[in-house]
Enzyme design. Structure first.
Site, PDB file in Angstrom:
ATOM      1  N   ARG A 172       0.330   7.578  -2.591  1.00 20.87           N
ATOM      2  CA  ARG A 172       0.863   8.771  -1.758  1.00 20.87           C
ATOM      3  C   ARG A 172       2.321   8.829  -2.020  1.00 20.87           C
ATOM      4  O   ARG A 172       2.751  10.228  -1.872  1.00 20.87           O
ATOM      5  CB  ARG A 172       0.683   8.332  -0.302  1.00 20.87           C
ATOM      6  N   TRP A 173       3.088   7.972  -2.349  1.00 22.91           N
ATOM      7  CA  TRP A 173       4.555   7.994  -2.621  1.00 22.91           C
ATOM      8  C   TRP A 173       4.473   8.956  -3.840  1.00 22.91           C
ATOM      9  O   TRP A 173       5.345   9.964  -4.025  1.00 22.91           O
ATOM     10  CB  TRP A 173       5.061   6.683  -3.064  1.00 22.91           C
ATOM     11  N   LEU A 200      -7.032  -4.982   7.390  1.00 21.06           N
ATOM     12  CA  LEU A 200      -6.708  -6.158   6.247  1.00 21.06           C
ATOM     13  C   LEU A 200      -7.385  -6.247   5.206  1.00 21.06           C
ATOM     14  O   LEU A 200      -7.263  -6.661   4.259  1.00 21.06           O
ATOM     15  CB  LEU A 200      -7.328  -7.480   7.197  1.00 21.06           C
ATOM     16  N   ASP A 253       0.768  -1.021  -0.111  1.00 23.52           N
ATOM     17  CA  ASP A 253       0.047  -0.086   0.076  1.00 23.52           C
ATOM     18  C   ASP A 253       0.972   1.403  -0.200  1.00 23.52           C
ATOM     19  O   ASP A 253       2.130   1.195   0.685  1.00 23.52           O
ATOM     20  CB  ASP A 253      -0.956  -0.165   1.204  1.00 23.52           C
ATOM     21  N   GLU A 287     -12.175  -5.097  -4.994  1.00 28.37           N
ATOM     22  CA  GLU A 287     -12.543  -3.688  -4.836  1.00 28.37           C
ATOM     23  C   GLU A 287     -11.896  -2.750  -5.926  1.00 28.37           C
ATOM     24  O   GLU A 287     -12.273  -1.615  -6.167  1.00 28.37           O
ATOM     25  CB  GLU A 287     -12.512  -3.120  -3.419  1.00 28.37           C
ATOM     26  N   ASN A 288     -10.686  -3.080  -6.388  1.00 29.32           N
ATOM     27  CA  ASN A 288     -10.027  -2.274  -7.100  1.00 29.32           C
ATOM     28  C   ASN A 288     -10.302  -1.690  -8.553  1.00 29.32           C
ATOM     29  O   ASN A 288     -10.080  -0.942  -8.964  1.00 29.32           O
ATOM     30  CB  ASN A 288      -8.475  -2.603  -7.363  1.00 29.32           C
ATOM     31  N   TRP A 289     -11.444  -2.707  -8.999  1.00 28.56           N
ATOM     32  CA  TRP A 289     -12.290  -2.426 -10.212  1.00 28.56           C
ATOM     33  C   TRP A 289     -13.011  -1.044 -10.088  1.00 28.56           C
ATOM     34  O   TRP A 289     -13.365  -0.304 -11.020  1.00 28.56           O
ATOM     35  CB  TRP A 289     -13.429  -3.262 -10.507  1.00 28.56           C
ATOM     36  N   ASN A 308       1.447   3.397  -3.030  1.00 33.48           N
ATOM     37  CA  ASN A 308       1.730   4.000  -4.241  1.00 33.48           C
ATOM     38  C   ASN A 308       1.360   5.215  -4.521  1.00 33.48           C
ATOM     39  O   ASN A 308       1.947   6.234  -4.993  1.00 33.48           O
ATOM     40  CB  ASN A 308       1.483   2.895  -5.305  1.00 33.48           C
TER      41      ASN A 308
HETATM   42  C1  FPP Z   1      -1.821   0.397  -3.366  1.00 39.18           C
HETATM   43  O1  FPP Z   1      -1.320   1.693  -3.515  1.00 39.18           O
HETATM   44  C2  FPP Z   1      -1.070  -0.482  -4.392  1.00 39.18           C
HETATM   45  C3  FPP Z   1      -2.312  -1.233  -5.339  1.00 39.18           C
HETATM   46  C4  FPP Z   1      -3.542  -0.854  -5.375  1.00 39.18           C
HETATM   47  C5  FPP Z   1      -1.710  -2.050  -6.486  1.00 39.18           C
HETATM   48  C6  FPP Z   1      -0.467  -2.845  -6.158  1.00 39.18           C
HETATM   49  C7  FPP Z   1       0.296  -2.866  -7.333  1.00 39.18           C
HETATM   50  C8  FPP Z   1       1.573  -3.050  -7.544  1.00 39.18           C
HETATM   51  C9  FPP Z   1       2.517  -2.716  -6.679  1.00 39.18           C
HETATM   52  C10 FPP Z   1       1.820  -3.167  -9.050  1.00 39.18           C
HETATM   53  C11 FPP Z   1       1.787  -4.320  -9.719  1.00 39.18           C
HETATM   54  C12 FPP Z   1       2.088  -5.839  -9.090  1.00 39.18           C
HETATM   55  C13 FPP Z   1       2.803  -6.715  -9.570  1.00 39.18           C
HETATM   56  C14 FPP Z   1       2.605  -7.958  -8.712  1.00 39.18           C
HETATM   57  C15 FPP Z   1       3.540  -6.688 -10.946  1.00 39.18           C
HETATM   58  P1  FPP Z   1      -2.473   2.945  -3.662  1.00 39.18           P
HETATM   59  O2  FPP Z   1      -2.639   3.183  -5.216  1.00 39.18           O
HETATM   60  O3  FPP Z   1      -3.911   2.301  -2.975  1.00 39.18           O
HETATM   61  O4  FPP Z   1      -1.668   3.871  -2.745  1.00 39.18           O
HETATM   62  P2  FPP Z   1      -2.754   5.033  -2.009  1.00 39.18           P
HETATM   63  O5  FPP Z   1      -3.183   4.330  -0.737  1.00 39.18           O
HETATM   64  O6  FPP Z   1      -1.392   5.937  -1.447  1.00 39.18           O
HETATM   65  O7  FPP Z   1      -3.167   5.893  -3.021  1.00 39.18           O
END
Ligand code: FPP
Length: 228
Positions: free
Chosen positions: A20-21, A183, A16, A63-65, A18
């Site tokens: 915010r990074w 979770l 989790d 839920e990511n959809w 990506n």
């Molecule tokens: C959470 O960050 C991350 C995800 C929903 C996707 C995870 C996917 C990857 C790391 C890349 C693809 C995976 C593989 C196995 C190649 P977020 O976007 O929810 O971050 P945030 O909560 O900071 O907005």
């Protein structure tokens, strides 16, 4: 650390942070996911080197959809690119790729690529890398219970035997990055006796060294499984 300290066999990670990074750096979210893939690469190598039997990564939830279509497309294309670029290395290192969740809901080109990768590595006996795609734990448990009921009595054992993770060692350690402490419908059944480890590190910054720290913390915990 004493030599009889518990050693984790199966570790799972909720990757989790990506978004915010990227936001912190005023970069597009897509770049955060791209750097997230680099972290995946490092952590899979680390897991192999640390001798883990299994690593389960939450890559795409049911839920990511709900995310914008563009972001979903970005994630799919990153996964495809990851398989294309890294499969040789994993296959040669003995990694067995496995998918949990119903990935057949993805576009046919993704399904085909995933199937080929899974087939190519199915005979490997090194670290199992389970990638959760279109995965939701409640959905998994409902599917497992339905299959168990069709065969006979429902018990914890008969449900466990039908879960997507049935051929994997019990989950020892569940890690979530980015400071969130929940979770999110990931491995709810499997986490019954797992240790939890939460870190503020955002996923794109996560390295094999962080994984090692989590494993060291695990080794110093006393697990009682309800006994004393
Ligand atoms: C959470 O960050 C991350 C995800 C929903 C996707 C995870 C996917 C990857 C790391 C890349 C693809 C995976 C593989 C196995 C190649 P977020 O976007 O929810 O971050 P945030 O909560 O900071 O907005």
């Amino acid at each position: 650390m004493s030599s009889d300290a518990p050693r984790a066999r199966h570790v799972a990670i909720i990757m989790d942070g990506n978004g915010r990074w990227a936001k912190k750096r005023r970069l597009p979210r897509a770049l955060g996911h791209q750097r997230g893939v680099e972290a995946v690469r490092k952590v899979v190598r680390g897991a192999r080197e640390l001798g883990l039997e299994a690593l389960t990564l939450y890559a795409f939830s049911t839920e990511n959809w709900r995310r914008p279509e563009e972001e979903v497309t970005d994630l799919m294309s990153l996964m495809k690119r990851f398989i294309i670029s890294d499969l040789d290395e994993f296959a040669e290192a003995g990694v067995r790729l496995k998918i949990i969740g119903d990935y057949t809901a993805f576009k046919p080109d993704v399904v085909e690529l995933v199937d080929k990768a899974v087939n190519r590595t199915s005979g490997n006996s090194g670290t199992t890398l389970a990638v959760a795609l279109n995965y939701g734990s409640q959905d998994e448990i409902a599917r497992a219970a339905t299959k168990a009921a069709a065969k006979g009595p429902i018990t914890p054992e008969t449900i466990s035997a039908e879960l997507d993770t049935a051929d994997m060692p019990p989950l020892d350690l569940l890690i979530r990055t980015s400071g969130e402490v929940r979770l999110s419908n990931f491995l709810l059944w499997q986490a019954a006796y797992a240790e939890m480890y939460f870190t503020d590190v955002l996923w794109p910054d996560y390295t094999a060294e962080h994984l090692k720290e989590a494993l060291d913390a695990f080794a110093s915990r006393e697990r009682r499984y309800g006994g004393r």
